[in-house]
Design a protein around this motif. Structure first.
Motif, PDB file in Angstrom:
ATOM      1  N   THR A 149      77.445  36.697  -3.990  1.00 54.86           N
ATOM      2  CA  THR A 149      77.320  37.198  -2.356  1.00 54.86           C
ATOM      3  C   THR A 149      78.670  37.570  -2.229  1.00 54.86           C
ATOM      4  OG1 THR A 149      75.635  35.280  -2.058  1.00 54.86           O
ATOM      5  CG2 THR A 149      76.836  36.383  -0.232  1.00 54.86           C
ATOM      6  N   GLY A 206      74.144  39.510  -2.718  1.00 54.35           N
ATOM      7  CA  GLY A 206      73.961  39.108  -1.351  1.00 54.35           C
ATOM      8  C   GLY A 206      75.045  39.678  -0.645  1.00 54.35           C
ATOM      9  N   SER A 258      80.883  32.991  -4.315  1.00 52.78           N
ATOM     10  CA  SER A 258      80.918  34.079  -3.349  1.00 52.78           C
ATOM     11  C   SER A 258      82.405  34.428  -3.143  1.00 52.78           C
ATOM     12  CB  SER A 258      80.266  33.749  -1.920  1.00 52.78           C
ATOM     13  OG  SER A 258      81.031  32.432  -1.318  1.00 52.78           O
TER      14      SER A 258
END
Length: 250
Positions: free
Chosen positions: A88, A123, A62
């Motif tokens: 994400t 995400g 992420s």
């Protein structure tokens, strides 16, 4: 309890990364990390950062991306995510709003950033501090507005504690809405201030938090210290050991 993955927010090591990117990433891998959450690229482009991560055996699960970057250069943000392999994207912080109208505008901007990410198959989450829970002129608070807009969170359990919220209760409220959880431990000092510390050395109940995070559907817990010691890599290693003991994560 299903195993939770573990990662490290690279903001924890910002000073060391600025001085020696490759060496610090290697030391982090040597401390047992396998995944990281990015917080900038330290003057490199995405391809150079990806090569450095690959060389260290690390993957970027992420990335923290300022809201303004989503608005100013969304295609660049998405291109970087593709090169880096980040699944994400997280808005890490916004300016605290003064009133309800300003908060409503902020939530609309965060929702637009979420649409950029999810429209590309990624995400998205919002990372909290403590100010999101402060009452606003005009009613309510920023946290409830973000949640009410249907946006996912990356709850930072240390900041929840500072805000006077029970992290376990908040995680239960966020079932299905928190793909990532920031594993930050905090404790009160003798003069009543809060300080962040190595996981397991503060006031957070990690067995209960890990259980609640897994039940809420989180995939990873991410170690972060805003103010690590001079041995930041050692702080991370000790935090990972604490969390492995309660999550079964790698």
């Amino acid at each position: 309890m299903p195993a939770l993955g573990l990662a490290v927010q690279l903001y924890t090591l910002r000073a060391q990364l600025a001085d020696d990117l490759e060496g610090t990433l290697g030391a982090l891998a040597g401390a047992g990390a396998r995944e990281v959450e990015l917080a900038g690229l330290y003057g490199r482009d995405a391809a150079t950062m990806r090569r450095a991560l690959d060389a260290a055996g690390l993957a970027a699960c992420s990335a923290h991306v300022p809201l303004e970057r989503f608005e100013r250069e969304p295609e660049v943000v998405l291109d970087e995510a593709e090169v880096l392999g980040t699944a994400t994207l997280v808005v890490p912080w916004v300016e605290a709003p003064a009133g309800a109208a300003e908060a409503d505008g902020l939530v609309a901007r965060i929702a637009a950033a979420a649409a950029v990410a999810t429209g590309a198959g990624l995400g998205f989450a919002y990372h909290n501090h403590d100010f999101e829970f402060r009452p606003l002129d005009g009613g309510g608070d920023l946290w409830s507005r973000i949640t009410g807009a249907g946006l996912d969170h990356e709850p930072d359990v240390g900041w929840l504690q500072v805000a006077g919220r029970d992290p376990v209760a908040v995680l239960r409220e966020l079932e299905g809405r928190c793909p990532l959880v920031h594993a930050k431990d905090v404790r009160r000092t003798a003069d009543g201030r809060w300080e962040d510390v190595v996981a397991g050395e503060g006031d957070c109940d990690w067995p209960a938090i890990a259980s609640a995070a897994a039940a809420a559907g989180a995939g990873r817990m991410i170690v972060e210290l805003d103010n690590p010691s001079a041995d930041a890599v050692g702080d991370v290693a000790r935090s990972l050991a604490t969390l492995r003991a309660v999550t079964g994560g790698a």
